[in-house]
Design a protein around this motif. Structure first.
Motif, PDB file in Angstrom:
ATOM      1  N   GLN A 178      38.524  27.902  39.569  1.00 57.91           N
ATOM      2  CA  GLN A 178      39.374  29.083  39.397  1.00 57.91           C
ATOM      3  C   GLN A 178      38.480  30.304  39.266  1.00 57.91           C
ATOM      4  O   GLN A 178      38.310  30.854  38.187  1.00 57.91           O
ATOM      5  CB  GLN A 178      40.230  28.929  38.144  1.00 57.91           C
ATOM      6  CG  GLN A 178      41.129  27.723  38.166  1.00 57.91           C
ATOM      7  CD  GLN A 178      42.290  27.910  39.094  1.00 57.91           C
ATOM      8  OE1 GLN A 178      42.831  28.997  39.185  1.00 57.91           O
ATOM      9  NE2 GLN A 178      42.660  26.880  39.822  1.00 57.91           N
ATOM     10  N   ASN A 179      37.917  30.756  40.368  1.00 56.84           N
ATOM     11  CA  ASN A 179      36.966  31.851  40.255  1.00 56.84           C
ATOM     12  C   ASN A 179      37.629  33.209  40.409  1.00 56.84           C
ATOM     13  O   ASN A 179      36.963  34.229  40.320  1.00 56.84           O
ATOM     14  CB  ASN A 179      35.846  31.690  41.278  1.00 56.84           C
ATOM     15  CG  ASN A 179      36.397  31.502  42.673  1.00 56.84           C
ATOM     16  OD1 ASN A 179      37.580  31.722  42.888  1.00 56.84           O
ATOM     17  ND2 ASN A 179      35.566  31.096  43.594  1.00 56.84           N
ATOM     18  N   GLY A 180      38.946  33.220  40.666  1.00 52.82           N
ATOM     19  CA  GLY A 180      39.645  34.485  40.747  1.00 52.82           C
ATOM     20  C   GLY A 180      39.598  35.144  42.108  1.00 52.82           C
ATOM     21  O   GLY A 180      40.234  36.168  42.324  1.00 52.82           O
ATOM     22  N   TYR A 181      38.833  34.578  43.013  1.00 54.41           N
ATOM     23  CA  TYR A 181      38.734  35.195  44.344  1.00 54.41           C
ATOM     24  C   TYR A 181      39.851  34.677  45.229  1.00 54.41           C
ATOM     25  O   TYR A 181      39.971  33.465  45.459  1.00 54.41           O
ATOM     26  CB  TYR A 181      37.388  34.873  44.984  1.00 54.41           C
ATOM     27  CG  TYR A 181      36.244  35.526  44.257  1.00 54.41           C
ATOM     28  CD1 TYR A 181      36.168  36.916  44.201  1.00 54.41           C
ATOM     29  CD2 TYR A 181      35.270  34.773  43.638  1.00 54.41           C
ATOM     30  CE1 TYR A 181      35.138  37.521  43.516  1.00 54.41           C
ATOM     31  CE2 TYR A 181      34.230  35.374  42.960  1.00 54.41           C
ATOM     32  CZ  TYR A 181      34.174  36.754  42.903  1.00 54.41           C
ATOM     33  OH  TYR A 181      33.157  37.367  42.239  1.00 54.41           O
ATOM     34  N   ARG A 209      40.222  34.804  48.298  1.00 54.53           N
ATOM     35  CA  ARG A 209      39.765  34.133  49.529  1.00 54.53           C
ATOM     36  C   ARG A 209      39.432  32.675  49.260  1.00 54.53           C
ATOM     37  O   ARG A 209      39.650  31.813  50.111  1.00 54.53           O
ATOM     38  CB  ARG A 209      38.540  34.865  50.066  1.00 54.53           C
ATOM     39  CG  ARG A 209      38.901  36.231  50.614  1.00 54.53           C
ATOM     40  CD  ARG A 209      37.794  36.776  51.431  1.00 54.53           C
ATOM     41  NE  ARG A 209      36.597  36.994  50.635  1.00 54.53           N
ATOM     42  CZ  ARG A 209      35.364  36.834  51.079  1.00 54.53           C
ATOM     43  NH1 ARG A 209      35.182  36.425  52.319  1.00 54.53           N
ATOM     44  NH2 ARG A 209      34.341  37.055  50.314  1.00 54.53           N
ATOM     45  N   SER A 210      38.892  32.453  48.064  1.00 53.91           N
ATOM     46  CA  SER A 210      38.567  31.079  47.709  1.00 53.91           C
ATOM     47  C   SER A 210      39.829  30.231  47.654  1.00 53.91           C
ATOM     48  O   SER A 210      39.872  29.095  48.135  1.00 53.91           O
ATOM     49  CB  SER A 210      37.866  31.091  46.358  1.00 53.91           C
ATOM     50  OG  SER A 210      37.207  29.910  46.135  1.00 53.91           O
ATOM     51  N   ALA A 220      42.516  30.883  49.236  1.00 55.19           N
ATOM     52  CA  ALA A 220      43.037  30.777  50.598  1.00 55.19           C
ATOM     53  C   ALA A 220      42.379  29.621  51.330  1.00 55.19           C
ATOM     54  O   ALA A 220      43.050  28.903  52.082  1.00 55.19           O
ATOM     55  CB  ALA A 220      42.805  32.086  51.342  1.00 55.19           C
ATOM     56  N   VAL A 221      41.077  29.421  51.069  1.00 51.94           N
ATOM     57  CA  VAL A 221      40.402  28.284  51.699  1.00 51.94           C
ATOM     58  C   VAL A 221      41.059  26.990  51.282  1.00 51.94           C
ATOM     59  O   VAL A 221      41.316  26.100  52.100  1.00 51.94           O
ATOM     60  CB  VAL A 221      38.904  28.274  51.339  1.00 51.94           C
ATOM     61  CG1 VAL A 221      38.277  26.953  51.738  1.00 51.94           C
ATOM     62  CG2 VAL A 221      38.194  29.406  52.019  1.00 51.94           C
ATOM     63  N   PHE A 226      44.300  26.615  53.047  1.00 53.88           N
ATOM     64  CA  PHE A 226      44.078  26.333  54.467  1.00 53.88           C
ATOM     65  C   PHE A 226      43.627  24.900  54.669  1.00 53.88           C
ATOM     66  O   PHE A 226      44.141  24.184  55.537  1.00 53.88           O
ATOM     67  CB  PHE A 226      43.023  27.323  54.977  1.00 53.88           C
ATOM     68  CG  PHE A 226      42.988  27.433  56.471  1.00 53.88           C
ATOM     69  CD1 PHE A 226      44.149  27.589  57.199  1.00 53.88           C
ATOM     70  CD2 PHE A 226      41.782  27.375  57.153  1.00 53.88           C
ATOM     71  CE1 PHE A 226      44.116  27.702  58.569  1.00 53.88           C
ATOM     72  CE2 PHE A 226      41.736  27.476  58.523  1.00 53.88           C
ATOM     73  CZ  PHE A 226      42.907  27.647  59.234  1.00 53.88           C
ATOM     74  N   GLY A 227      42.672  24.498  53.803  1.00 52.84           N
ATOM     75  CA  GLY A 227      42.208  23.105  53.877  1.00 52.84           C
ATOM     76  C   GLY A 227      43.360  22.146  53.644  1.00 52.84           C
ATOM     77  O   GLY A 227      43.517  21.148  54.350  1.00 52.84           O
ATOM     78  N   THR A 268      46.527  22.655  54.206  1.00 51.50           N
ATOM     79  CA  THR A 268      47.368  22.627  55.410  1.00 51.50           C
ATOM     80  C   THR A 268      46.767  21.720  56.463  1.00 51.50           C
ATOM     81  O   THR A 268      47.476  20.929  57.096  1.00 51.50           O
ATOM     82  CB  THR A 268      47.507  24.051  55.973  1.00 51.50           C
ATOM     83  OG1 THR A 268      47.657  24.947  54.891  1.00 51.50           O
ATOM     84  CG2 THR A 268      48.687  24.154  56.899  1.00 51.50           C
ATOM     85  N   ALA A 269      45.442  21.851  56.637  1.00 48.39           N
ATOM     86  CA  ALA A 269      44.768  21.019  57.633  1.00 48.39           C
ATOM     87  C   ALA A 269      44.969  19.545  57.303  1.00 48.39           C
ATOM     88  O   ALA A 269      45.297  18.737  58.183  1.00 48.39           O
ATOM     89  CB  ALA A 269      43.281  21.364  57.676  1.00 48.39           C
TER      90      ALA A 269
END
Lengths: 631, 275, 99
Positions: free
Chosen positions: A603-606, A608-609, A611-612, A615-616, A618-619
């Motif tokens: 939980q780094n607060g980013y 984008r992190s 989102a990865v 996305f992963g 979903t993949a």
């Protein structure tokens, strides 16, 4: 007539409520209110008794259902009363002796500023005890059972400013809890076995029930009886209970409450009849307590504690008789009633002595009191003669019957029990004679107390002597009245049943033997305490004497086995709790903490992190979908 | 766009050529959207890709959508983007250097896996039936009419709801960008009155006009060489941060004269005597 | 040519857009990449519409556009107001939601 039954309980209950809630403004009239309501209950009891006498033996039992207490499907508990001959006997004893002791207490507690409260407690006790004996089911009986336990606690600890009294009250309450546990387990067992608590259905159904279950129920009932009636192994509280005011000792710890166990066993007779093993245990408990109490009674110098040992021993007789089955039920109750008279009388006499001796209880500091308090001497003496079984007095008839019944049990058992009962009679004669000699005969041995006040022994006021005289009448005549023409037997037989057994020795032989042991007991006591002067300070005595002074090490036994054992158990449990349970719990928490400490780095607060991750994910989902389709 | 009425499982060669040419352009546009350093360039690349997509919509028989794509997306939305880029300006966020550890590798891995899976999925799917839009487009007399009849019948509720959504979005944008006034705005009259009420009617002199330094904290010098306080802004004046340089140039001149004197070997003593 | 190629193109564009979302830090560019993904989806919808021979796919694409427009309006408004208060359009700067 049925409607009067509730009145029996209502009168003392009202008294308790009024006296305990009324506050100081009732201080001046409190004792009269309490006594009048107790007497009212007695009058109601007498009216019901006369009505009962007018009926045939079979339809004497009265029933009254007040209301449904816990009406649940499959669980019916009613507040309902049943007044049959057995209950009637107890009602008369309780209200009769109770009223007398109320009257006695007016004088005895005259200088106590909390007298109103005392009478409130006494009324509460009467109400609870009456509920106990006229309940028509075990659950309501349990209410009364706990109620008398509460009243007993309150009254033993009445002088709560004395640490010894407070401790004694606590001890009595705790030991009684063990017995109460037995009763509650017995009730639960009954419910699972019979599906009801009512006396009628339960006792009728014993024929179709397995012996194992009945034995279990019987043993649990016996445990309850042991707790309330101070039988081995739950006997240790009775001696300490003498810290309470003497009227309490007379009413609760001699005449009525401690006999509740006998009532319970006789009432549940059908269960015990169908469970011979339980019955055997009852007999053993009775026989052991009989000797135990008698031996303790021999060694005590405290007049009340000597009488307490005697009570224990006499209830041992009753339990023994109750354990003999239909041979003994009637005699158990008969001894209970006569014992109620003479033991209450003895206690009141002891109270009277203490009243005149500045509350001194050590018999070695009495001596020669017969000249100073003649009424007490005579009434106490009559009680004494009754309890040792002097021919013609109450104790003679009732105890003799029990000894006969013990022999009539038959076989080796019968011989052993009979012998024990005879031995008990001898010891009874010994210790009662000792009490009598130490208190009323010989030289006066009292000395000025620490402040230089020399006691001035004097006769007690009328309010105290009259009850003693009445009880002395009971002690003298009750046994004969009951026995001549088998009155008591015919009275109770429809309820308890009776069988004569087959005595190996004739009744006359037993009576003769009883007389012989009685004379031996009295003679030994005379030899030891009557012929030569008694030392004011007790001699060291033999090993047995010293053990008996310590109540035959019952407290030491309890301390070593239960207290120490309990401490060890709790300590080991604490150890297990600290190491094992806490280890598991803390370990889980620590590992969770460590894990989350690592996980929280995700939980780094980013955004984008995150989102990865999405996305992963979903993949992975697509991969899974494709895989499932491919398969 | 040709021969769509008779569309079968194969398209015409013309469309194929168009697809391959414009498809490459679209991919390049997309890649430059992601990889261009400046947001403006990204926006322009995206606009290019969108135009290509508009052409593809037209090729697929979606005439209405093709036009809408150009007008709404490329024309309106992308210009909105450009506006915001202009407002926000260039920031450190434009740097392509990655700051999150492993983010780029994870993104690349996920993207690659995702793309492969998607393409494999499309490849596996049985997409052989290919009907073409001929009948659908001609049923209501054209693509636009066809869409209209669907929107206002089957999808009318969705349409209404999107309308509400648009209104909400408009209000939301206004709320988000709106700044609450803390005091009443001054009208023209008040502003002019306020101006005349001050001591200085004409504009204030610029700082450092007559100085050698052209900095805001250096007062301009009046013709007689004294500094003018008026030329420095109020804040600096209050803070006492005015740098007085009126004597500096004289000192520098003096130092220059001394240096040249030393160099020329001129005797300084007479000057000292003169002093 | 098989029209399925349009789908491949859509998948490719979508993936590029997604990668852009993950890689870029400028919120505006991230937004553009989201738009790219939406457009890729629209292309797929239009292609499906052609394959199945009905107009429903186009309708969905149309609605996607409307929603995208609304989203852009709000999203850009958020970016502007964030920029106004934080003087940064970086998505990494807004990282207060952590332990």
């Amino acid at each position: 007539m049925e409607n009067l039954i509730a009145l029996l309980v209502a009168a003392p209950l009202l008294g308790a409520a009024v006296l305990l809630c009324g506050g100081r403004r009732l201080d001046r009239a409190g004792h009269w209110i309490g006594t009048l309501l107790a007497a009212a209950s007695f009058v109601v009891g007498v009216v019901l008794f006369l009505d009962m006498l007018g009926k045939g033996a079979e339809d004497r039992a009265l029933h009254q259902k007040l209301f449904s207490w816990i009406p649940v499907e499959g669980f019916q508990a009613d507040v309902a009363f049943q007044l049959d001959q057995l209950s009637m006997t107890f009602v008369l004893l309780i209200t009769g002796v109770g009223t007398l002791i109320h009257i006695y207490s007016i004088g005895y507690m005259e200088h106590d500023e909390r007298r109103r409260r005392f009478f409130g407690y006494l009324n509460l006790f009467l109400a609870a005890m009456l509920i106990l004996v006229i309940a028509d089911n075990y659950l309501l009986l349990y209410v009364g059972w706990e109620g008398v336990g509460l009243a007993s606690y309150l009254l033993i600890g009445f002088w709560q400013h004395k640490p010894s009294a407070a401790t004694a009250a606590k001890k009595a309450f705790l030991v009684n809890r063990v017995g109460d546990m037995g009763l509650s387990i017995a009730i639960m067992l009954m419910f699972t076995t019979f599906g009801t608590f009512a006396f009628g259905p339960v006792l009728e159904a014993t024929g179709e029930t397995g012996e194992g279950k009945l034995t279990a129920i019987g043993l649990m009932l016996l445990l309850a009886a042991c707790g309330k009636s101070a039988q081995v192994p739950l006997q240790s509280w009775l001696g300490d209970a003498m810290e309470g005011p003497t009227p309490v000792s007379a009413l609760i710890h001699a005449a009525t409450m401690v006999t509740a166990g006998v009532y319970l066993i006789v009432r549940s007779g059908a269960i015990f009849n169908a469970a011979p093993d339980a019955q055997l245990v009852v007999v053993v408990v009775g026989a052991v307590t009989l000797l135990f109490g008698a031996i303790v009674g021999c060694a005590k110098d405290d007049i009340k504690k000597a009488l307490a040992g005697s009570t224990m021993s006499q209830i041992g007789y009753m339990i023994l008789a109750a354990g003999l089955g239909p041979i003994g039920y009637v005699f158990a109750i008969m001894h209970l009633v006569t014992h109620g008279f003479f033991k209450a009388g003895l206690f009141l006499g002891a109270g009277s002595v203490m009243h005149g001796m500045n509350d001194e209880v050590d018999m070695r500091k009495f001596g020669g009191l017969r000249k100073y308090m003649p009424v007490t001497f005579i009434t106490f003496g009559l009680g004494y003669l009754a309890i040792i079984g002097f021919p013609g007095l109450s104790g003679f008839f009732s105890k003799d019957k029990i000894i006969e019944a013990a022999f009539a049990k038959g076989g080796t058992e019968g011989w052993i029990l009979g012998s024990v009962a005879l031995l008990g009679a001898a010891i009874t004669a010994f210790y009662m004679t000792r009490v009598m000699l130490l208190t009323f005969f010989g030289e006066k041995r009292w000395q000025p107390d620490a402040e230089g006040h020399e006691p001035h022994p004097h006769e007690s006021p009328k309010s105290m002597t009259i009850p003693m005289i009445v009880l002395a009448f009971g002690s003298v005549f009750a046994g004969g009245f009951f026995s001549i023409g088998d009155r008591f037997l015919n009275w109770l037989e429809p309820v308890t049943g009776h069988s004569h057994g087959h005595a190996p020795v004739s009744a006359t032989t037993v009576t003769a033997a009883t007389m012989v042991v009685l004379v031996i007991g009295v003679a030994i006591a005379w030899a030891m305490y009557g012929r030569k002067p008694v030392p004011v300070v007790a001699p060291r005595g033999s090993l047995l004497t010293r053990a008996a002074r310590r109540d035959l090490l019952q407290d030491d036994f309890n301390h070593v086995v239960l207290v120490r054992g309990g401490e060890h158990l709790t300590r080991s449990l604490v150890y297990v709790d600290h190491t094992l349970v806490d280890g598991v719990v803390n370990g889980t928490a620590a590992s969770m903490g460590g894990l989350s400490g690592r996980l929280r780095k995700l939980q780094n607060g980013y955004a984008r992190s995150y989102a990865v991750s999405m996305f992963g994910g979903t993949a992975v989902l697509i991969a899974a979908t494709l895989l499932m389709r491919a398969v | 766009m040709t021969g769509l009425a008779a569309a079968a499982s194969q398209t015409s060669t013309g469309e194929a050529v168009q697809f391959w040419l414009l498809g490459i352009v679209a991919v390049i546009g997309a890649l430059s959207t992601v990889l261009m350093k400046k947001a403006v360039h990204s926006a322009l690349s995206l606009a290019g890709t969108m135009i290509v997509l508009a052409v593809f919509y037209l090729a697929n028989g979606a005439y209405f959508l093709g036009i809408v794509q150009i007008v709404v997306y490329t024309g309106a939305i992308m210009m909105l983007f450009l506006f915001v880029v202009m407002l926000v300006g260039v920031t450190a966020a434009d740097s392509l250097k990655e700051t999150l550890k492993g983010q780029r590798w994870l993104a690349a891995g996920c993207g690659l896996g995702f793309g492969v899976l998607l393409i494999a999925g499309i490849g596996n799917a049985s997409l052989n039936s290919f009907n073409g839009l001929g009948t659908a487009n001609t049923e209501h007399g054209g693509n636009v009419e066809g869409l209209a009849s669907l929107i206002f019948t089957k999808y009318v509720f969705a349409f209404e709801i999107t309308g509400a959504l648009l209104i909400t979005a408009t209000v939301g944008a206004m709320v988000l960008t709106h700044r609450e006034r803390t005091e009443r705005a001054k009208n023209q009259r008040e502003m002019s009155e306020e101006r005349v009420r001050g001591k200085q009617l004409p504009p204030l002199p610029a700082p450092g006009v007559y100085a050698r330094h052209n900095a805001v904290d250096i007062p301009g010098l009046l013709p007689d060489g004294t500094p003018s306080e008026l030329t420095v802004m109020q804040t600096l004046r209050n803070r006492g941060q005015i740098r007085d340089v009126s004597n500096e140039s004289l000192d520098q001149l003096k130092a220059l004269e001394q240096r040249s004197g030393e160099r020329l070997g001129r005797d300084n003593e007479e000057e000292e005597v003169a002093k | 040519m098989n029209p399925v190629n349009y789908l491949y193109l859509a998948a490719l564009l979508f993936t590029i857009g997604a990668a852009g979302v993950l890689i870029r830090r400028n919120a505006i560019v991230v937004f553009m990449c989201v738009e790219l993904m939406l457009n890729a989806c629209n292309l797929a919808f239009v292609t499906f519409s052609r394959m199945h021979g009905n107009l429903d796919g186009q309708i969905i694409a149309f609605f996607t556009m409307v929603v995208a427009a609304a989203e852009v309006v709000v999203g850009l408004a958020i970016i502007v107001s964030v920029f106004r208060s934080r003087h940064s359009a970086s998505v990494d700067d807004a990282s207060l939601m952590k332990l």
